[in-house]
Motif scaffolding. Structure first.
Motif, mmCIF file in Angstrom:
data_model
loop_
_atom_site.group_PDB
_atom_site.id
_atom_site.type_symbol
_atom_site.label_atom_id
_atom_site.label_comp_id
_atom_site.label_asym_id
_atom_site.label_seq_id
_atom_site.Cartn_x
_atom_site.Cartn_y
_atom_site.Cartn_z
ATOM 1 N N VAL A 11 0.846 -1.196 0.000
ATOM 2 C CA VAL A 11 0.000 0.000 0.000
ATOM 3 C C VAL A 11 0.880 1.244 0.000
ATOM 4 C CG1 VAL A 11 -1.904 -1.151 1.179
ATOM 5 C CG2 VAL A 11 -0.189 0.076 2.516
ATOM 6 N N MET A 12 0.357 2.341 -0.494
ATOM 7 C CA MET A 12 1.072 3.606 -0.493
ATOM 8 C C MET A 12 0.479 4.467 0.619
ATOM 9 S SD MET A 12 1.329 2.032 -3.500
ATOM 10 C CE MET A 12 -0.241 2.249 -4.262
ATOM 11 N N LEU A 13 1.310 4.840 1.579
ATOM 12 C CA LEU A 13 0.908 5.727 2.671
ATOM 13 C C LEU A 13 1.533 7.085 2.438
ATOM 14 C CD1 LEU A 13 1.397 3.436 5.785
ATOM 15 C CD2 LEU A 13 -0.766 4.233 4.844
ATOM 16 N N VAL A 21 -3.292 11.271 7.360
ATOM 17 C CA VAL A 21 -2.561 10.235 6.634
ATOM 18 C C VAL A 21 -3.535 9.473 5.750
ATOM 19 C CG1 VAL A 21 -1.223 8.107 6.868
ATOM 20 C CG2 VAL A 21 -0.843 10.011 8.452
ATOM 21 N N ASP A 22 -3.156 9.277 4.487
ATOM 22 C CA ASP A 22 -3.980 8.541 3.535
ATOM 23 C C ASP A 22 -3.287 7.257 3.124
ATOM 24 O OD1 ASP A 22 -5.700 10.689 3.608
ATOM 25 O OD2 ASP A 22 -5.275 11.378 1.586
ATOM 26 N N GLU A 23 -4.095 6.310 2.667
ATOM 27 C CA GLU A 23 -3.601 5.048 2.130
ATOM 28 C C GLU A 23 -4.253 4.836 0.780
ATOM 29 O OE1 GLU A 23 -3.618 1.071 4.333
ATOM 30 O OE2 GLU A 23 -5.187 0.836 2.807
ATOM 31 N N PHE A 24 -3.456 4.388 -0.201
ATOM 32 C CA PHE A 24 -4.008 4.083 -1.517
ATOM 33 C C PHE A 24 -3.511 2.716 -1.968
ATOM 34 C CE2 PHE A 24 -3.822 3.780 -6.095
ATOM 35 C CZ PHE A 24 -5.132 4.095 -6.437
ATOM 36 N N GLY A 25 -4.412 1.950 -2.578
ATOM 37 C CA GLY A 25 -4.053 0.734 -3.285
ATOM 38 C C GLY A 25 -3.567 -0.413 -2.429
ATOM 39 N N GLY A 26 -2.770 -1.258 -3.055
ATOM 40 C CA GLY A 26 -2.224 -2.436 -2.417
ATOM 41 C C GLY A 26 -2.568 -3.691 -3.193
ATOM 42 N N TRP A 27 -2.218 -4.819 -2.578
ATOM 43 C CA TRP A 27 -2.324 -6.099 -3.260
ATOM 44 C C TRP A 27 -2.395 -7.184 -2.209
ATOM 45 C CZ3 TRP A 27 2.548 -9.078 -4.334
ATOM 46 C CH2 TRP A 27 2.344 -10.175 -5.181
ATOM 47 N N ALA A 63 3.943 1.482 -5.562
ATOM 48 C CA ALA A 63 4.314 2.687 -6.317
ATOM 49 C C ALA A 63 5.183 3.584 -5.423
ATOM 50 C CB ALA A 63 3.069 3.437 -6.760
ATOM 51 N N THR A 64 5.907 4.503 -6.029
ATOM 52 C CA THR A 64 6.636 5.494 -5.235
ATOM 53 C C THR A 64 5.715 6.685 -5.004
ATOM 54 O OG1 THR A 64 7.592 6.592 -7.165
ATOM 55 C CG2 THR A 64 8.881 4.826 -6.178
ATOM 56 N N VAL A 65 5.773 7.227 -3.798
ATOM 57 C CA VAL A 65 4.909 8.344 -3.428
ATOM 58 C C VAL A 65 5.723 9.353 -2.632
ATOM 59 C CG1 VAL A 65 2.842 9.046 -2.165
ATOM 60 C CG2 VAL A 65 2.896 6.838 -3.293
ATOM 61 N N PHE A 77 4.067 7.586 -8.672
ATOM 62 C CA PHE A 77 4.515 7.064 -9.956
ATOM 63 C C PHE A 77 4.679 5.550 -9.898
ATOM 64 C CE2 PHE A 77 7.561 5.502 -12.968
ATOM 65 C CZ PHE A 77 7.059 6.024 -14.157
ATOM 66 N N GLY A 78 4.321 4.907 -10.999
ATOM 67 C CA GLY A 78 4.638 3.503 -11.213
ATOM 68 C C GLY A 78 3.897 2.540 -10.317
ATOM 69 N N GLY A 79 4.603 1.468 -9.960
ATOM 70 C CA GLY A 79 4.044 0.414 -9.146
ATOM 71 C C GLY A 79 3.778 -0.836 -9.965
ATOM 72 N N LEU A 80 3.210 -1.821 -9.305
ATOM 73 C CA LEU A 80 2.829 -3.067 -9.963
ATOM 74 C C LEU A 80 1.332 -3.040 -10.222
ATOM 75 C CD1 LEU A 80 4.796 -5.619 -7.753
ATOM 76 C CD2 LEU A 80 5.479 -4.651 -9.958
ATOM 77 N N THR A 81 0.921 -3.488 -11.395
ATOM 78 C CA THR A 81 -0.495 -3.536 -11.767
ATOM 79 C C THR A 81 -0.769 -4.839 -12.493
ATOM 80 O OG1 THR A 81 -0.144 -2.505 -13.913
ATOM 81 C CG2 THR A 81 -0.601 -1.024 -12.077
ATOM 82 N N GLU A 82 -2.020 -5.108 -12.752
ATOM 83 C CA GLU A 82 -2.412 -6.285 -13.513
ATOM 84 C C GLU A 82 -2.788 -5.848 -14.924
ATOM 85 O OE1 GLU A 82 -3.222 -10.169 -14.561
ATOM 86 O OE2 GLU A 82 -2.203 -9.429 -12.785
#
Length: 180
Positions: A11-13, A21-27, A63-65, A77-82
């Motif tokens: 996750v991106m914190l 503080v926010d959190e986005f995404g993850g897997w 991703a980088t944040v 920017f970036g990160g892993l996706t499907e």
């Protein structure tokens, strides 16, 4: 807390432009290795609240944040996706996400790190799976654009390790980074 995001890796914190503080995404590789999350949550000090911006980045993890302290915007920017090209930069202003067109495009990056650099007036992205150092800086002429510049490490190891952020922070003031 009464509410919380799903358990996830990558996750991106980040600090929200409005303060919390926010959190986005993850897997979640243990339950569904092909499912990436694209949801966004905010910690209010006692509970998690799901945010629903009108536009959000594609679902991703690792991703980088970094927060651009000049524009008070989050840069991701970036990160892993499907099956989606993750070589894109998104900016969050505390209300909505906006994809930023820019050239040249940084390489695929996942497992990297990012931080604001006063020297370069922008978010500097380090390493990760695709070694490299990039500056993601906002231009100040209207309309504001995100400009990507490749930076090089003067000591230039063959691959930057995951500790590239710590190394760059130690050496940043000593001129190790140089704009190409």
């Amino acid at each position: 807390p009464l509410h919380s995001p799903l358990a996830a890796a990558g996750v991106m914190l980040f600090r929200d432009p409005n303060g919390p503080v926010d959190e986005f995404g993850g897997w979640d590789p243990s339950h569904n290795p092909k499912l990436y999350y694209g949801d966004m949550w905010q910690w209010n000090g006692s509970d998690w609240v799901q945010l629903r911006p009108a536009t959000v980045p594609y679902a991703r993890a690792y991703a980088t944040v970094g927060v651009n302290e000049i524009t008070n915007q989050v840069v991701m920017f970036g990160g892993l996706t499907e099956n989606i090209d993750s070589r894109n930069t998104w900016v969050y202003d505390g209300i909505n996400w906006t994809m930023q067109p820019h050239q040249p495009q940084p390489l695929d990056v996942a497992h990297g790190a990012a931080m604001f650099s006063q020297k370069f007036n922008g978010v500097v992205q380090f390493g990760g799976i695709a070694a490299g150092i990039w500056l993601l800086a906002s231009s100040f002429s209207p309309p504001p654009l995100l400009v990507a510049h490749r930076l090089r490490h003067l000591d230039r190891p063959r691959r930057l390790r995951r500790d590239a952020l710590a190394v760059a922070r130690r050496r940043h003031g000593q001129g190790v980074l140089d704009v190409l």
